[in-house]
Design a protein around this motif. Structure first.
Motif, mmCIF file in Angstrom:
data_model
loop_
_atom_site.group_PDB
_atom_site.id
_atom_site.type_symbol
_atom_site.label_atom_id
_atom_site.label_comp_id
_atom_site.label_asym_id
_atom_site.label_seq_id
_atom_site.Cartn_x
_atom_site.Cartn_y
_atom_site.Cartn_z
ATOM 1 N N VAL A 18 52.240 -4.884 11.129
ATOM 2 C CA VAL A 18 51.744 -5.311 9.818
ATOM 3 C C VAL A 18 50.422 -6.077 9.976
ATOM 4 C CG1 VAL A 18 52.266 -6.596 7.710
ATOM 5 C CG2 VAL A 18 54.116 -5.476 8.970
ATOM 6 N N LEU A 19 49.350 -5.504 9.444
ATOM 7 C CA LEU A 19 48.056 -6.197 9.429
ATOM 8 C C LEU A 19 48.054 -7.154 8.246
ATOM 9 C CD1 LEU A 19 45.612 -3.191 10.060
ATOM 10 C CD2 LEU A 19 46.272 -4.964 11.702
ATOM 11 N N VAL A 20 47.894 -8.437 8.508
ATOM 12 C CA VAL A 20 47.925 -9.432 7.430
ATOM 13 C C VAL A 20 46.558 -10.101 7.315
ATOM 14 C CG1 VAL A 20 49.177 -11.383 6.435
ATOM 15 C CG2 VAL A 20 50.311 -9.917 8.107
ATOM 16 N N ARG A 21 45.884 -9.906 6.172
ATOM 17 C CA ARG A 21 44.598 -10.581 5.951
ATOM 18 C C ARG A 21 44.895 -11.977 5.440
ATOM 19 N NH1 ARG A 21 40.170 -13.126 5.624
ATOM 20 N NH2 ARG A 21 38.185 -12.027 5.503
ATOM 21 N N VAL A 22 44.515 -12.986 6.221
ATOM 22 C CA VAL A 22 44.781 -14.376 5.850
ATOM 23 C C VAL A 22 43.464 -15.149 5.755
ATOM 24 C CG1 VAL A 22 47.138 -14.532 6.742
ATOM 25 C CG2 VAL A 22 45.215 -14.888 8.300
ATOM 26 N N ASP A 23 43.541 -16.353 5.224
ATOM 27 C CA ASP A 23 42.372 -17.215 5.152
ATOM 28 C C ASP A 23 42.493 -18.281 6.239
ATOM 29 O OD1 ASP A 23 40.311 -18.881 4.612
ATOM 30 O OD2 ASP A 23 40.810 -19.235 2.507
ATOM 31 N N LEU A 24 41.728 -18.105 7.322
ATOM 32 C CA LEU A 24 41.711 -19.104 8.393
ATOM 33 C C LEU A 24 40.377 -19.847 8.402
ATOM 34 C CD1 LEU A 24 43.288 -17.082 11.384
ATOM 35 C CD2 LEU A 24 44.439 -18.586 9.757
ATOM 36 N N ASN A 25 39.632 -19.741 7.305
ATOM 37 C CA ASN A 25 38.304 -20.354 7.233
ATOM 38 C C ASN A 25 38.460 -21.839 6.901
ATOM 39 O OD1 ASN A 25 35.559 -20.182 7.480
ATOM 40 N ND2 ASN A 25 35.205 -19.604 5.366
ATOM 41 N N GLY A 139 47.558 -0.891 12.693
ATOM 42 C CA GLY A 139 48.694 -1.262 11.841
ATOM 43 C C GLY A 139 49.325 -0.091 11.121
ATOM 44 N N ASP A 140 50.538 -0.318 10.627
ATOM 45 C CA ASP A 140 51.238 0.693 9.819
ATOM 46 C C ASP A 140 51.117 0.373 8.339
ATOM 47 O OD1 ASP A 140 52.381 2.047 12.150
ATOM 48 O OD2 ASP A 140 53.540 0.195 12.387
ATOM 49 N N LEU A 141 50.927 -0.917 8.021
ATOM 50 C CA LEU A 141 50.711 -1.300 6.625
ATOM 51 C C LEU A 141 49.875 -2.564 6.582
ATOM 52 C CD1 LEU A 141 53.318 -3.589 5.714
ATOM 53 C CD2 LEU A 141 54.444 -1.517 6.445
ATOM 54 N N TRP A 142 49.344 -2.844 5.386
ATOM 55 C CA TRP A 142 48.414 -3.962 5.215
ATOM 56 C C TRP A 142 48.937 -4.912 4.149
ATOM 57 C CZ3 TRP A 142 44.829 -4.560 0.837
ATOM 58 C CH2 TRP A 142 43.852 -5.557 1.023
ATOM 59 N N VAL A 143 48.913 -6.195 4.477
ATOM 60 C CA VAL A 143 49.322 -7.235 3.530
ATOM 61 C C VAL A 143 48.119 -8.134 3.285
ATOM 62 C CG1 VAL A 143 50.778 -9.284 3.224
ATOM 63 C CG2 VAL A 143 51.761 -7.189 4.198
ATOM 64 N N ASN A 144 47.736 -8.297 2.015
ATOM 65 C CA ASN A 144 46.620 -9.198 1.704
ATOM 66 C C ASN A 144 47.184 -10.525 1.227
ATOM 67 O OD1 ASN A 144 44.207 -10.380 1.197
ATOM 68 N ND2 ASN A 144 43.504 -8.910 -0.341
ATOM 69 N N ALA A 155 35.768 -4.915 4.572
ATOM 70 C CA ALA A 155 36.702 -3.991 5.227
ATOM 71 C C ALA A 155 38.120 -4.564 5.283
ATOM 72 C CB ALA A 155 36.209 -3.673 6.637
ATOM 73 N N SER A 156 38.251 -5.829 5.712
ATOM 74 C CA SER A 156 39.593 -6.391 5.900
ATOM 75 C C SER A 156 40.192 -6.943 4.609
ATOM 76 C CB SER A 156 39.565 -7.496 6.963
ATOM 77 O OG SER A 156 38.834 -8.615 6.512
ATOM 78 N N THR A 157 39.355 -7.117 3.557
ATOM 79 C CA THR A 157 39.873 -7.687 2.303
ATOM 80 C C THR A 157 40.116 -6.627 1.234
ATOM 81 O OG1 THR A 157 37.657 -8.071 1.391
ATOM 82 C CG2 THR A 157 38.641 -9.868 2.652
ATOM 83 N N GLU A 158 39.520 -5.422 1.410
ATOM 84 C CA GLU A 158 39.671 -4.382 0.388
ATOM 85 C C GLU A 158 39.788 -2.990 0.994
ATOM 86 O OE1 GLU A 158 38.340 -1.488 -2.790
ATOM 87 O OE2 GLU A 158 37.487 -1.843 -0.818
ATOM 88 N N GLY A 159 38.924 -2.678 1.973
ATOM 89 C CA GLY A 159 38.888 -1.342 2.565
ATOM 90 C C GLY A 159 40.227 -0.875 3.123
ATOM 91 N N LEU A 160 40.939 -1.795 3.800
ATOM 92 C CA LEU A 160 42.232 -1.422 4.395
ATOM 93 C C LEU A 160 43.246 -0.995 3.338
ATOM 94 C CD1 LEU A 160 42.653 -4.058 7.261
ATOM 95 C CD2 LEU A 160 42.549 -1.568 7.523
ATOM 96 N N GLY A 161 43.116 -1.558 2.133
ATOM 97 C CA GLY A 161 44.048 -1.229 1.060
ATOM 98 C C GLY A 161 43.900 0.206 0.559
ATOM 99 N N ARG A 162 42.789 0.846 0.946
ATOM 100 C CA ARG A 162 42.571 2.242 0.541
ATOM 101 C C ARG A 162 43.144 3.228 1.544
ATOM 102 N NH1 ARG A 162 38.872 2.735 -3.455
ATOM 103 N NH2 ARG A 162 37.866 0.801 -4.100
ATOM 104 N N LEU A 164 45.761 2.232 4.055
ATOM 105 C CA LEU A 164 47.124 1.899 4.474
ATOM 106 C C LEU A 164 47.936 1.481 3.252
ATOM 107 C CD1 LEU A 164 46.539 -0.370 7.649
ATOM 108 C CD2 LEU A 164 47.428 1.969 7.640
ATOM 109 N N PRO A 165 49.277 1.629 3.290
ATOM 110 C CA PRO A 165 50.107 1.076 2.203
ATOM 111 C C PRO A 165 49.813 -0.423 2.076
ATOM 112 C CG PRO A 165 51.439 2.399 3.731
ATOM 113 C CD PRO A 165 50.081 2.271 4.352
ATOM 114 N N ALA A 166 49.550 -0.890 0.845
ATOM 115 C CA ALA A 166 49.038 -2.247 0.640
ATOM 116 C C ALA A 166 49.999 -3.110 -0.179
ATOM 117 C CB ALA A 166 47.690 -2.172 -0.074
ATOM 118 N N TYR A 167 50.164 -4.357 0.243
ATOM 119 C CA TYR A 167 51.100 -5.280 -0.424
ATOM 120 C C TYR A 167 50.481 -6.672 -0.529
ATOM 121 C CZ TYR A 167 54.204 -1.509 0.891
ATOM 122 O OH TYR A 167 54.760 -0.262 1.045
ATOM 123 N N ALA A 168 50.886 -7.417 -1.571
ATOM 124 C CA ALA A 168 50.469 -8.813 -1.700
ATOM 125 C C ALA A 168 51.398 -9.677 -0.855
ATOM 126 C CB ALA A 168 50.554 -9.255 -3.163
ATOM 127 N N GLY A 169 50.806 -10.611 -0.068
ATOM 128 C CA GLY A 169 51.624 -11.589 0.645
ATOM 129 C C GLY A 169 52.137 -12.642 -0.328
#
Length: 398
Positions: A18-25, A139-144, A155-162, A164-169
């Motif tokens: 699971v690719l998870v886009r997180v905010d580590l900034n 990854g097999d799916l993407w969680v934003n 790419a990591s905040t929107e492109g992956l959602g096009r 891979l199967p995309a879900y809200a964390g």
């Protein structure tokens, strides 16, 4: 509201990458993380995925590097995240290519891996399709779970959602639920408090809000521009005098939309912009020519609190005065505490967001008492302006 978005309830993640886009900034000082809020917010999503047997792969950016730059590495942040979630977090020196692929291949179900800063590659911000494909391979799916970056089509905040199967964390889901309650299907009447220094940065916001809310409180330096437009002598106060016609147009729009505009009726005035400068409250007809308005006055505070009492929903962005200087934090603190008390009494749904706003609420000691406080700056503002956010749109159930 969340029914229109795919969430973690809609997917079995066991054994999946699971690719998870997180905010580590996060804010750093000499290699030390100075505020853990963003890490604490993403912890529930990460631990839930890990507990369900996913191979958790974290994607995030840090700073605005131009290519690889050791000072913008996520390695120290990953170490602090491990402390926050009390689990081991592995680290890979790149987010694509051999280093990333080997690190992902080595994961067992439940393991957590953080990949290096996505912005070390210029293709991230270009939403480059080859870069998206290189990330998607991992990854097999993407969680934003990064609402704060959802206004950017990267790419990591929107492109992956096009691709891979995309879900809200869970953090994204909480944010979307709270925002839906505040402006999309709110309990009425709705009041908005908008403050801060400049009208120019919040024009789109004000124009969208007057059409959506029942009352709009305007404070901070912005209020001075409106007062000046109405012919009030504001002395040496900060104002964008060239925007007077714009301010009058917004007032007309509000009247046509039946939105009450609440401007200060008195002001706290000082002669120097500094902490503890001698100050006094004046009526608007008596602002000294060489004085500066640094906060709303006592009668204005009563007026704002009365408006909060009349509301069922409150949306807040920006302080009412120069809250970072004592005693010019009085108006902001009083209104924040009043809204918090109404929220605790279950009489108000209160949603606030933006960096200054979060700092002001924490300064008033009520950051925990609002219904929801968004740590997102730009994304929260664009959402309040009524703009679609690319990183959210891509999560909608088709």
């Amino acid at each position: 509201m969340s029914k229109t978005f795919r969430t973690l309830d809609d997917v079995d993640v066991k054994g999946k990458r699971v690719l998870v886009r997180v905010d580590l900034n996060v804010p750093m000082d000499n290699g030390r993380v100075t505020d853990l809020t963003r890490l604490e917010r993403i912890a529930p999503t990460i631990t839930e995925l890990s507990d369900k047997g996913a191979k958790v792969v974290l994607l995030a950016h840090f700073g605005r590097p131009k290519g690889r730059d050791a000072k913008d590495s996520l390695k120290p942040v990953a170490a602090v995240l491990a402390d926050v979630i009390k689990r081991k977090v592995a680290f890979a020196d790149d987010c694509i290519g051999a280093a990333a692929e080997q690190a992902v291949a080595a994961l067992s179900p439940g393991d957590i891996l953080c990949l290096e800063n996505t912005r070390f590659h210029t293709e991230e911000e270009k939403n480059d399709s080859a870069f998206v494909a290189a990330l998607a391979k991992l990854g097999d799916l993407w969680v934003n779970d990064a609402f704060s970056a959802a206004h950017r089509a990267h790419a990591s905040t929107e492109g992956l959602g096009r691709v891979l199967p995309a879900y809200a964390g869970r953090t994204m889901q909480a944010e979307l639920d709270a925002l839906g309650k505040a402006l999309e299907a709110p309990a009425k009447p709705v009041i908005a408090i908008v403050g801060g220094a400049k009208v120019s940065t919040k024009l789109d916001l004000l124009e969208n809000l007057v059409a959506k809310v029942d009352a709009l409180v305007i404070g901070g330096g912005m209020a001075n521009t409106f007062l000046h437009a109405q012919g009030v002598n504001i002395g040496k106060s900060l104002a964008e005098k060239d925007l007077a016609p714009t301010a009058l147009r917004i007032l007309d729009k509000a009247e046509a939309a039946n939105c009450a505009i609440i401007l200060p009726v008195d002001a706290t005035v000082a002669y120097h912009f500094q902490a503890n400068a001698p100050s006094q409250a004046y009526g608007l007809d008596a602002i000294p020519a060489d004085g500066m308005i640094l906060d709303v006055g006592p009668r204005s505070i009563d007026r704002v609190n009365a408006a909060i009492d009349d509301a069922a929903t409150l949306v807040w962005n920006g302080p009412l005065g120069a809250f970072e200087l004592n005693p010019f934090d009085k108006g902001t603190v009083a209104a924040a505490r009043h809204a918090a008390a109404r929220t605790k009494a279950k009489k108000l749904v209160s949603v606030a967001g933006g960096g200054d706003t979060v700092a002001a609420l924490n300064h008033a000691g009520v950051g925990e008492d609002f219904t929801y406080v968004s740590t997102a700056g730009g994304a929260f503002l664009e959402w309040m302006e009524g703009k679609p956010l690319p990183g959210v749109e891509v999560l909608r159930t088709k």
